[in-house]
Design an enzyme around this catalytic site. Structure first.
Site, PDB file in Angstrom:
ATOM      1  CB  THR A   1       5.717  33.743  49.565  1.00 44.71           C
ATOM      2  OG1 THR A   1       5.219  34.909  50.230  1.00 44.71           O
ATOM      3  CG2 THR A   1       7.102  33.428  50.095  1.00 44.71           C
TER       4      THR A   1
ATOM      5  NE  ARG B   1       4.462  39.966  39.266  1.00 44.61           N
ATOM      6  CZ  ARG B   1       4.970  40.200  38.051  1.00 44.61           C
ATOM      7  NH1 ARG B   1       6.097  40.858  37.949  1.00 44.61           N
ATOM      8  NH2 ARG B   1       4.350  39.789  36.965  1.00 44.61           N
TER       9      ARG B   1
ATOM     10  CG  HIS C   1      15.347  43.243  43.330  1.00 47.81           C
ATOM     11  ND1 HIS C   1      15.853  43.098  42.050  1.00 47.81           N
ATOM     12  CD2 HIS C   1      14.198  42.521  43.363  1.00 47.81           C
ATOM     13  CE1 HIS C   1      15.035  42.322  41.351  1.00 47.81           C
ATOM     14  NE2 HIS C   1      14.027  41.959  42.121  1.00 47.81           N
TER      15      HIS C   1
ATOM     16  CB  SER D   1       9.151  43.255  42.602  1.00 45.19           C
ATOM     17  OG  SER D   1      10.533  43.368  42.506  1.00 45.19           O
TER      18      SER D   1
ATOM     19  CD  GLU E   1      -1.979  31.140  54.417  1.00 45.38           C
ATOM     20  OE1 GLU E   1      -2.589  30.690  53.425  1.00 45.38           O
ATOM     21  OE2 GLU E   1      -1.535  32.309  54.473  1.00 45.38           O
TER      22      GLU E   1
ATOM     23  CB  CYS F   1      16.120  14.974  40.179  1.00 45.43           C
ATOM     24  SG  CYS F   1      15.303  14.072  38.848  1.00 45.43           S
TER      25      CYS F   1
ATOM     26  CB  VAL G   1     -10.072  36.203  58.160  1.00 41.66           C
ATOM     27  CG1 VAL G   1     -10.883  37.319  58.813  1.00 41.66           C
ATOM     28  CG2 VAL G   1      -8.833  35.881  58.997  1.00 41.66           C
TER      29      VAL G   1
END
Length: 479
Positions: A42, A310, A50, A339, A32, A404, A173
């Site tokens: 993400t 996306r 869904h 999605s 990564e 919070c 990479v």
């Protein structure tokens, strides 16, 4: 060092694949480029699992979405991530919308999705009293659940690491060379990895990674989306979408696992793959979309805005692009995971596993594989008796850092010292919710930085907000 598989990309797709391959006697590493996993598409996601009524029958989405979604209740028990049962409403405002609801019902039957039904206006208002009175009815998918996608990715990767998969962070990479019939050499800025197989799960950059290996079989583009985070006062309990368009499910109101709601998202194709800036027009579109669903929406409920991209594989029918390269054997594409990518991710991992097996990877099950992961205890969810017991055991659990979200110092310290521990301010936020509340870290950020500095043994000026070079402090002003 020689590996069986190198996975490139630490989002939900790459980590799900790592989690799946950890079940076998393989030497696997995930690379990564960022300082943590799940820091791109993400984390810029609403988290709706869904159930699979939407994808067009016959597509990869239709094949992978329903079984992937059905895995989440089991995975949440095994890996210890939060899950919330909400259901989904697709709201109709016209006769044309009602026809679309009928189409989605038929899709659900063909795709093997159960628990989907059509509601009339009276039934819809009985379920969600604040819904727009102009709504004529809706599709209700009863099995929809919610997750925090970054929490799932962290759980996937931690369990994979506990079962022997390696992780290379800050490993962008730079080059991929095919050596002979069976080996690749994957080069980053400071290391080289020899491997038999490469899995390309690099999101919007999947085509750039493929090009490094001489592969030019598809092109990626980012579909930019603005999102709003709302305070914990929005009077809905079900995920709400309008009837979808050709490329997007529309502006949705999404109750999260933590009690907030999200408005998301707009959809605009962008040439710049790194552009995750908000824009005024997009935020106004979100608020207008929220008011279409619940007319009494109050702009003061918004506590934060953000944006993401996306990954869309162009000229691919708006579908996933998952296959072995046609030109370079042993190179597996896991691209175009838009999605319902989060919902499909466990099934995508199994699909990639099978592609690797078909390409010649020997999959021998690991006899000592452990499918379970014990998460950091969530102090805010404990009873008073449990909280008292934690404080007696370790006084750090009695020092509240984030008011919070009721996150104590002990929880943050535990998150730092995990297998995949937090190393940045945002990394702590994703693991503990410190900074995600109404004040948006106005009171707790410096305390989090102090804890990171102490626990990592670095000066406060070296504590990163997220990426390399993004220090919060640049020196002392006094003292």
């Amino acid at each position: 060092m020689k590996y069986d598989v190198v996975i490139i990309g630490g989002g939900i797709t790459g980590t799900a694949i790592a989690h799946e391959l950890a079940k076998f006697q393989l030497k696997t590493i995930l690379l990564e480029e960022g300082t943590d996993i799940a820091i791109s598409a993400t984390k810029q996601n609403g988290g709706v699992i869904h159930p699979g009524y939407d994808p067009h029958p016959g597509t990869l989405k239709a094949k992978l979405n329903p079984p992937g979604a059905r895995m989440f209740p089991r995975l949440s028990k095994e890996l210890g991530f939060h899950i919330r049962h909400t259901g989904t409403l697709v709201v109709a405002y016209s006769d044309r919308d009602l026809k679309k609801v009928d189409e989605l019902l038929e899709n659900a039957k063909v795709n093997g999705v159960e628990g989907v039904e059509k509601l009339n206006a009276e039934q819809l208002r009985a379920r969600e009293p604040h819904i727009n009175p102009k709504a004529l009815g809706a599709l209700l998918a009863n099995t929809t659940v919610m997750v925090d996608p970054f929490e799932v990715a962290i759980a996937f990767m931690e369990n994979a690491m506990d079962n022997g998969v390696e992780l290379g962070l800050c490993q962008k990479v730079r080059g991929i060379t095919k050596r002979g019939e069976e080996d690749f050499l994957v080069c980053t800025e400071d290391k080289e990895y020899e491997t038999r197989f490469v899995v390309n799960a690099a999101g919007v950059h999947a085509d750039d990674v493929a090009a490094m290996a001489g592969i030019h079989e598809f092109k990626m583009q980012g579909r930019h989306g603005n999102l709003c985070v709302l305070d914990k006062v929005v009077p809905i309990h079900t995920v709400m979408f309008p009837c979808p368009g050709p490329d997007t499910k529309g502006i949705a109101l999404i109750p999260t696992v933590s009690g907030n709601c999200i408005i998301g998202s707009t959809a605009t194709m962008r040439e710049d793959k790194y552009d995750v800036t908000n824009d005024k027009k997009g935020i106004e579109e979100l608020i207008e979309g929220a008011r279409l669903l619940i007319p009494d929406f109050d702009e003061r409920w918004v506590i934060r805005t953000f944006a993401g991209q996306r990954p869309v594989a162009l000229d691919n029918g708006n579908d996933f692009y998952i296959k072995e390269s046609d030109t370079v054997k042993g190179f597996i594409h896991a691209a175009g995971i838009q999605s319902p990518g989060i919902a499909s991710s466990p099934a995508i991992a199994e699909y990639v596993r099978d592609l690797l097996a078909d390409a010649g990877l020997d999959l021998k099950e690991k006899p000592d594989y452990d499918p379970y992961r014990k998460p950091v205890p969530d102090f805010s969810e404990m009873s008073l008796e449990e909280q008292d017991a934690m404080i007696l055991q370790n006084p750090q659990w009695g020092k509240i850092v984030c008011r919070c979200e009721t996150v104590p110092e002990g929880e943050i310290v535990a998150a730092i010292h995990r297998t995949l521990g937090a190393r940045t301010v945002e990394g702590v936020k994703r693991r503990t919710r410190a900074g995600m509340g109404r004040c948006q870290s106005g009171f707790c950020q410096y305390k989090v930085m102090q804890i990171l500095s102490r626990e990592l043994g670095i000066p406060e000026e070296e504590v990163l907000f997220e990426e390399k070079g993004a220090q919060v402090l640049f020196g002392k002003v006094k003292g």
